[in-house]
Design an enzyme around this catalytic site. Structure first.
Site, short mmCIF file in Angstrom:
data_model
loop_
_atom_site.label_atom_id
_atom_site.label_comp_id
_atom_site.label_asym_id
_atom_site.label_seq_id
_atom_site.Cartn_x
_atom_site.Cartn_y
_atom_site.Cartn_z
CG ASP A 172 -9.93 -9.56 -1.68
OD1 ASP A 172 -10.69 -8.57 -1.70
OD2 ASP A 172 -9.17 -9.85 -2.62
N GLY A 173 -13.10 -9.97 -1.09
CA GLY A 173 -14.19 -10.41 -1.97
C GLY A 173 -15.57 -9.89 -1.61
N GLY A 220 -16.81 -6.85 -1.89
CA GLY A 220 -17.35 -5.95 -2.93
C GLY A 220 -17.93 -6.75 -4.09
CD1 TRP A 248 -20.76 -13.54 -1.89
CD2 TRP A 248 -22.08 -11.87 -1.18
NE1 TRP A 248 -21.89 -14.10 -1.34
CE2 TRP A 248 -22.72 -13.10 -0.90
CE3 TRP A 248 -22.72 -10.69 -0.83
CZ2 TRP A 248 -23.98 -13.17 -0.28
CZ3 TRP A 248 -23.97 -10.75 -0.22
CH2 TRP A 248 -24.58 -11.98 0.05
NE ARG A 261 -16.80 -1.86 -3.75
CZ ARG A 261 -15.87 -2.81 -3.85
NH1 ARG A 261 -15.86 -3.60 -4.90
NH2 ARG A 261 -14.96 -2.96 -2.92
CG HIS A 313 -18.13 -3.89 2.69
ND1 HIS A 313 -16.93 -4.55 2.52
CD2 HIS A 313 -18.10 -2.86 1.80
CE1 HIS A 313 -16.20 -3.95 1.60
NE2 HIS A 313 -16.89 -2.93 1.14
CG ASN A 318 -9.05 -0.83 2.25
OD1 ASN A 318 -9.01 -1.65 3.16
ND2 ASN A 318 -8.92 -1.21 0.98
CD1 TRP A 319 -6.74 5.52 4.82
CD2 TRP A 319 -8.76 6.42 5.22
NE1 TRP A 319 -6.95 5.48 6.18
CE2 TRP A 319 -8.18 6.03 6.46
CE3 TRP A 319 -10.02 7.00 5.24
CZ2 TRP A 319 -8.83 6.22 7.67
CZ3 TRP A 319 -10.67 7.19 6.46
CH2 TRP A 319 -10.07 6.79 7.65
CB SER A 333 -3.17 -6.39 0.15
OG SER A 333 -3.64 -6.98 -1.03
CD GLU A 355 3.60 -23.58 6.14
OE1 GLU A 355 3.45 -23.73 4.92
OE2 GLU A 355 4.71 -23.71 6.72
C1 FPP Z 1 -12.08 -6.59 1.22
O1 FPP Z 1 -13.03 -6.91 0.23
C2 FPP Z 1 -12.74 -6.29 2.47
C3 FPP Z 1 -12.63 -5.11 3.14
C4 FPP Z 1 -11.83 -3.97 2.66
C5 FPP Z 1 -13.38 -4.88 4.38
C6 FPP Z 1 -13.51 -6.04 5.30
C7 FPP Z 1 -14.68 -5.80 6.20
C8 FPP Z 1 -15.55 -6.73 6.64
C9 FPP Z 1 -15.35 -8.17 6.42
C10 FPP Z 1 -16.79 -6.35 7.39
C11 FPP Z 1 -16.54 -5.55 8.62
C12 FPP Z 1 -15.66 -6.21 9.56
C13 FPP Z 1 -15.59 -5.95 10.88
C14 FPP Z 1 -14.59 -6.65 11.71
C15 FPP Z 1 -16.51 -5.02 11.54
P1 FPP Z 1 -13.18 -5.96 -1.02
O2 FPP Z 1 -14.20 -4.92 -0.70
O3 FPP Z 1 -11.84 -5.42 -1.42
O4 FPP Z 1 -13.74 -6.96 -2.10
P2 FPP Z 1 -13.48 -6.92 -3.67
O5 FPP Z 1 -12.06 -7.36 -3.90
O6 FPP Z 1 -14.48 -7.90 -4.17
O7 FPP Z 1 -13.75 -5.52 -4.13
#
Ligand code: FPP
Length: 224
Positions: free
Chosen positions: A12-13, A15, A17, A25, A29, A60-61, A180, A191
């Site tokens: 997580d994080g 977006g 970052w 955002r 990724h 996430n959709w 989530s 753990e």
């Molecule tokens: C959550 O952060 C992250 C995701 C929904 C996507 C995870 C994808 C990757 C790490 C890159 C692609 C991975 C592969 C294996 C090809 P968020 O977008 O919810 O962050 P936020 O909480 O800051 O909005």
């Protein structure tokens, strides 16, 4: 010292970052994918047999189309460029979740799974379009239909994670403390480490520190 066989990660994080550093955002990724590659390498180094990564949830959709498309493009790229190397390293890739993406992505995912199915050194489970409640409802439906006895062993055999041991350790980055809809059944005795850093900032050193702490925890599984 606790054996560590399976690590699951809620990455997580990205977006936040991306917005902070590049005002986008999607840039988060992209940076998140670099962390994925680093953490896979470190998992191999640590001789951990299973790594499960939550890459896209059934919820996430709800995100904007442009973000969803960007994520799937990243994934397509990852599969196209990395599968040969994963295969050479004897790593098996398994998708948990429903494969209902574009024809191209579904094909790539099926191909990656098929190509690596007999690999034994390590297994990466990518949770994609995955939701634990959906998985559990489906498992209950299948168990009822099979007329098998309703018990733990039979339920587990209908989960998408059948044949995969439960995670010993769950890490969630991004400074939020929730599950989530991720592996709700399988995490019963894991753990859990909540990490403040955003996923793109998470380093091999952070990962190894958590592993070290995990190894020294007294795990009693309800015993004393
Ligand atoms: C959550 O952060 C992250 C995701 C929904 C996507 C995870 C994808 C990757 C790490 C890159 C692609 C991975 C592969 C294996 C090809 P968020 O977008 O919810 O962050 P936020 O909480 O800051 O909005």
């Amino acid at each position: 010292m606790n054996p560590l066989n399976h690590v699951a990660i809620i990455m997580d994080g990205n977006g936040r970052w991306g917005v902070k550093h590049k005002n986008s955002r999607n840039a988060g990724h992209k940076a998140g994918l670099t962390t994925v590659e680093k953490i896979i390498k470190e998992t191999i180094k640590n001789k951990i047999r299973y790594l499960t990564l939550y890459a896209f949830s059934t919820e996430n959709w709800k995100r904007p189309k442009n973000e969803i498309n960007y994520l799937f493009n990243l994934l397509e790229n990852f599969l196209t460029t990395k599968i040969v190397s994963l295969n050479k390293q004897n790593i098996k890739l398994k998708i948990i979740g429903e494969k209902n993406f574009s024809k191209k992505l579904n094909k790539l995912l099926r191909h990656a799974e098929k190509k690596t199915i007999n690999n034994k050194k390590m297994q990466i489970n990518l949770a994609l379009n995955y939701g634990s409640k959906f998985e559990l409802i489906n498992a209950f439906k299948k168990m009822t239909k099979s007329k098998k006895k309703i018990n733990e062993k039979n339920l587990v055999s209908f989960l998408q994670t059948k044949n995969i041991p439960d995670p010993d350790l769950l890490i969630r980055t991004g400074n939020t403390k929730r599950l989530s809809n991720f592996l709700l059944w399988q995490l019963a005795y894991s753990e859990i480490f909540f990490e403040k850093k955003l996923w793109p900032d998470f380093t091999e050193e952070d990962y190894n520190k958590i592993i070290k702490k995990f190894k020294n925890i007294k795990r009693n599984f309800g015993n004393i």
